[in-house]
Design a protein around this motif. Structure first.
Motif, PDB file in Angstrom:
ATOM      1  N   SER A 214       1.646  51.950  -7.944  1.00 56.97           N
ATOM      2  CA  SER A 214       1.866  53.338  -8.346  1.00 56.97           C
ATOM      3  C   SER A 214       0.728  53.809  -9.241  1.00 56.97           C
ATOM      4  N   GLY A 215       0.227  55.019  -8.973  1.00 52.89           N
ATOM      5  CA  GLY A 215      -0.849  55.599  -9.757  1.00 52.89           C
ATOM      6  C   GLY A 215      -0.384  56.866 -10.431  1.00 52.89           C
ATOM      7  N   SER A 216      -0.878  57.114 -11.651  1.00 54.30           N
ATOM      8  CA  SER A 216      -0.380  58.250 -12.420  1.00 54.30           C
ATOM      9  C   SER A 216      -1.505  59.003 -13.109  1.00 54.30           C
ATOM     10  N   ASP A 217      -1.117  60.123 -13.740  1.00 52.45           N
ATOM     11  CA  ASP A 217      -2.073  60.956 -14.457  1.00 52.45           C
ATOM     12  C   ASP A 217      -2.539  60.321 -15.761  1.00 52.45           C
ATOM     13  N   GLU A 218      -1.940  59.206 -16.166  1.00 52.97           N
ATOM     14  CA  GLU A 218      -2.378  58.525 -17.389  1.00 52.97           C
ATOM     15  C   GLU A 218      -3.471  57.505 -17.098  1.00 52.97           C
ATOM     16  N   ALA A 219      -3.995  57.521 -15.851  1.00 52.54           N
ATOM     17  CA  ALA A 219      -5.070  56.613 -15.421  1.00 52.54           C
ATOM     18  C   ALA A 219      -4.627  55.156 -15.423  1.00 52.54           C
ATOM     19  N   HIS A 318      -2.526  48.370 -15.189  1.00 57.06           N
ATOM     20  CA  HIS A 318      -3.968  48.205 -15.265  1.00 57.06           C
ATOM     21  C   HIS A 318      -4.644  49.564 -15.443  1.00 57.06           C
ATOM     22  N   ASP A 319      -5.661  49.600 -16.288  1.00 49.64           N
ATOM     23  CA  ASP A 319      -6.411  50.825 -16.537  1.00 49.64           C
ATOM     24  C   ASP A 319      -7.449  51.018 -15.429  1.00 49.64           C
ATOM     25  N   VAL A 320      -7.342  52.124 -14.685  1.00 48.09           N
ATOM     26  CA  VAL A 320      -8.282  52.390 -13.588  1.00 48.09           C
ATOM     27  C   VAL A 320      -9.301  53.475 -13.950  1.00 48.09           C
ATOM     28  N   LYS A 321      -9.264  53.945 -15.173  1.00 43.47           N
ATOM     29  CA  LYS A 321     -10.306  54.825 -15.718  1.00 43.47           C
ATOM     30  C   LYS A 321     -10.355  56.223 -15.110  1.00 43.47           C
ATOM     31  N   HIS A 322      -9.416  56.563 -14.239  1.00 45.95           N
ATOM     32  CA  HIS A 322      -9.318  57.962 -13.796  1.00 45.95           C
ATOM     33  C   HIS A 322      -7.891  58.274 -13.361  1.00 45.95           C
ATOM     34  N   GLN A 323      -7.541  59.570 -13.448  1.00 41.76           N
ATOM     35  CA  GLN A 323      -6.197  60.023 -13.087  1.00 41.76           C
ATOM     36  C   GLN A 323      -6.051  59.968 -11.569  1.00 41.76           C
ATOM     37  N   VAL A 324      -5.194  59.085 -11.085  1.00 38.49           N
ATOM     38  CA  VAL A 324      -5.081  58.829  -9.647  1.00 38.49           C
ATOM     39  C   VAL A 324      -4.215  59.895  -8.987  1.00 38.49           C
ATOM     40  N   VAL A 339      -8.366  57.849  -5.377  1.00 39.84           N
ATOM     41  CA  VAL A 339      -9.064  59.118  -5.560  1.00 39.84           C
ATOM     42  C   VAL A 339      -8.538  59.744  -6.847  1.00 39.84           C
ATOM     43  N   GLY A 340      -9.451  60.167  -7.717  1.00 40.90           N
ATOM     44  CA  GLY A 340      -9.048  60.702  -9.011  1.00 40.90           C
ATOM     45  C   GLY A 340      -9.267  62.193  -9.138  1.00 40.90           C
ATOM     46  N   ARG A 341      -8.712  62.754 -10.188  1.00 40.88           N
ATOM     47  CA  ARG A 341      -8.933  64.173 -10.496  1.00 40.88           C
ATOM     48  C   ARG A 341     -10.401  64.454 -10.827  1.00 40.88           C
ATOM     49  N   ASP A 342     -11.146  63.392 -11.157  1.00 38.15           N
ATOM     50  CA  ASP A 342     -12.565  63.545 -11.469  1.00 38.15           C
ATOM     51  C   ASP A 342     -13.425  63.616 -10.214  1.00 38.15           C
ATOM     52  N   ARG A 343     -12.776  63.673  -9.015  1.00 37.06           N
ATOM     53  CA  ARG A 343     -13.457  63.757  -7.712  1.00 37.06           C
ATOM     54  C   ARG A 343     -14.246  62.493  -7.385  1.00 37.06           C
ATOM     55  N   VAL A 344     -13.869  61.402  -8.027  1.00 35.63           N
ATOM     56  CA  VAL A 344     -14.516  60.123  -7.767  1.00 35.63           C
ATOM     57  C   VAL A 344     -13.593  59.267  -6.910  1.00 35.63           C
ATOM     58  N   VAL A 345     -14.166  58.634  -5.886  1.00 36.79           N
ATOM     59  CA  VAL A 345     -13.442  57.697  -5.029  1.00 36.79           C
ATOM     60  C   VAL A 345     -13.836  56.289  -5.438  1.00 36.79           C
ATOM     61  N   LYS A 346     -12.841  55.446  -5.741  1.00 34.29           N
ATOM     62  CA  LYS A 346     -13.120  54.078  -6.174  1.00 34.29           C
ATOM     63  C   LYS A 346     -12.477  53.081  -5.214  1.00 34.29           C
ATOM     64  N   LEU A 347     -13.161  51.990  -4.963  1.00 36.43           N
ATOM     65  CA  LEU A 347     -12.660  50.914  -4.111  1.00 36.43           C
ATOM     66  C   LEU A 347     -12.471  49.677  -4.969  1.00 36.43           C
ATOM     67  N   TRP A 348     -11.237  49.146  -4.986  1.00 39.25           N
ATOM     68  CA  TRP A 348     -10.889  48.029  -5.867  1.00 39.25           C
ATOM     69  C   TRP A 348     -10.552  46.786  -5.047  1.00 39.25           C
ATOM     70  N   ASP A 349     -10.970  45.630  -5.570  1.00 40.89           N
ATOM     71  CA  ASP A 349     -10.540  44.340  -5.022  1.00 40.89           C
ATOM     72  C   ASP A 349      -9.262  43.941  -5.753  1.00 40.89           C
ATOM     73  N   VAL A 350      -8.127  43.961  -5.042  1.00 44.15           N
ATOM     74  CA  VAL A 350      -6.830  43.679  -5.679  1.00 44.15           C
ATOM     75  C   VAL A 350      -6.292  42.313  -5.258  1.00 44.15           C
ATOM     76  N   SER A 351      -7.179  41.428  -4.792  1.00 39.58           N
ATOM     77  CA  SER A 351      -6.720  40.107  -4.343  1.00 39.58           C
ATOM     78  C   SER A 351      -6.149  39.277  -5.474  1.00 39.58           C
ATOM     79  N   THR A 352      -6.562  39.550  -6.706  1.00 40.65           N
ATOM     80  CA  THR A 352      -6.079  38.766  -7.827  1.00 40.65           C
ATOM     81  C   THR A 352      -4.714  39.246  -8.346  1.00 40.65           C
ATOM     82  N   VAL A 353      -4.322  40.464  -7.996  1.00 40.49           N
ATOM     83  CA  VAL A 353      -3.056  40.997  -8.494  1.00 40.49           C
ATOM     84  C   VAL A 353      -1.986  41.077  -7.417  1.00 40.49           C
TER      85      VAL A 353
END
Length: 355
Positions: A214-219, A318-324, A339-353
């Motif tokens: 789940s992603g939220s506006d609290e980043a 986990h802190d993802v540094k942008h509002q998802v 995808v964040g409100r900052d118009r940045v698209v980030k790709l994360w490796d979530v194999s560890t979680v």
């Protein structure tokens, strides 16, 4: 107002191979990996279909679906049914035949339609709207039937995710909560997940590990273990008196006059749901089986029964540094796109979680 395709180069960096200008702002997207068919929902209500070449360096437009009169907020494409399903701010859910482009049917909700999910096996559609309700429909090639309306959120429903194996529907809302609806049991069971402190905008379900993201506006990205036994949230009871010490609440004028005392404020224990005063519910505790990952108010009696085992967290944050505002999970490669409100698209490796 552009559709872009990004390819990973030998350097490890992603660069756009296609940049196609659209007639209106893009609001939603659906992509089928098997056929490389791409559907873009636009602000003007149109759905544009494109075909991508095998090398992802060329793209051709197939057709436009004049589906809505407002922003297309969510899209789904079913290859097995050859349906394009969409909902929009014109309060309509529509579905079209992707072979002919013909409209097959539509349903009007009571508020803006903001998100949808579809189960191909049962042909059930779930449409979340601005009023906080979720319409459950069953559709066919020519008609639909409204099965029920799920009511539990106090804010607009912004995201939905579906566990087809266990028939669980997950809904994220502006009321900062996630609700798990047990559709398969037909008992109307609902479990709340309380871990965010701002609007929940995006959900993604990992069926292999039975984890909800789940992603939220609290980043913050929340990862919830859904392979555990959870307890349904109790209903809040109403009373004119504290159900522990019998002190009158401030609207109980008759009892206040009889006892010559001032009324007190009503609270609720999050574990048993009883109406209690502040004195009888001064303690706080986490209750992860009930979905409370942060400390909430509980009455003194319930606090004494909560064990250390019950306090063990069932989610990580986990802190993802942008509002998802959007997420997509590739379970095979364990890659999460945000995808964040900052118009940045980030790709994360979530194999560890992800288990």
């Amino acid at each position: 107002r552009t559709l872009r395709v990004w390819l990973k180069r030998d350097t490890g960096q992603y660069w756009p191979s296609i940049c196609h200008t659209l007639p209106s702002q893009a609001a939603s997207l659906a992509y089928n990996e098997e056929t490389r068919r791409t559907f873009i929902g636009l602000d003007n209500g149109t759905i544009s279909e494109f075909n991508l070449a095998e090398d992802f360096n060329r793209m051709s437009q197939t057709r436009d679906y004049l589906a809505h009169q407002g922003r297309v907020t969510s899209l789904k494409f079913s290859l097995n049914c050859e349906w394009v399903l969409s909902c929009a701010r014109d309060k309509y859910f529509q579905w079209h035949c992707s072979e002919t482009g013909r409209r097959l049917g539509g349903y009007q909700a009571s508020a803006w339609c903001l998100c949808l999910e579809f189960d191909e096996q049962s042909k059930y559609v779930f449409v979340g709207d601005y009023s906080g309700q979720i319409s459950v429909l069953r559709i066919s090639n020519t008609e639909f039937s409204l099965i029920t309306t799920l009511k539990g959120h106090s804010g607009s429903v912004r995201s939905l995710s579906w566990d087809a194996e266990r028939s669980l529907l997950f809904s994220g809302s502006y009321d900062e909560s996630v609700i798990v609806w047990d559709i398969g049991s037909k008992k109307g069971t609902a479990f709340e997940l309380q871990g965010h402190h701002d609007k929940v905008q995006a959900l993604a379900y990992a069926s292999g590990s039975k984890q909800l993201l789940s992603g939220s506006d609290e980043a913050i990205l929340g990862i919830w273990n859904m392979d555990v036994k959870r307890i349904e949230t109790p209903n809040w009871e109403e009373s004119d008196l504290c159900q522990k010490c019998s002190s009158p609440f401030f609207w109980n004028f008759r009892r206040m006059w009889e006892e010559k005392t001032l009324g007190i404020r009503q609270h609720h224990c999050r574990k048993c749901g009883k109406a209690v005063c502040n004195k009888c519910s001064a303690k706080k505790s986490t209750i992860p089986p009930l979905g409370y990952e942060y400390e909430v108010r509980v009455c003194d009696d319930c606090f004494s029964t909560i064990t250390d085992e019950e306090k063990a967290p069932l989610a990580t944050f986990h802190d993802v540094k942008h509002q998802v505002i959007y997420m997509n999970l590739d379970q095979t490669r364990k890659r999460l796109l945000t995808v964040g409100r900052d118009r940045v698209v980030k790709l994360w490796d979530v194999s560890t979680v992800l288990h």
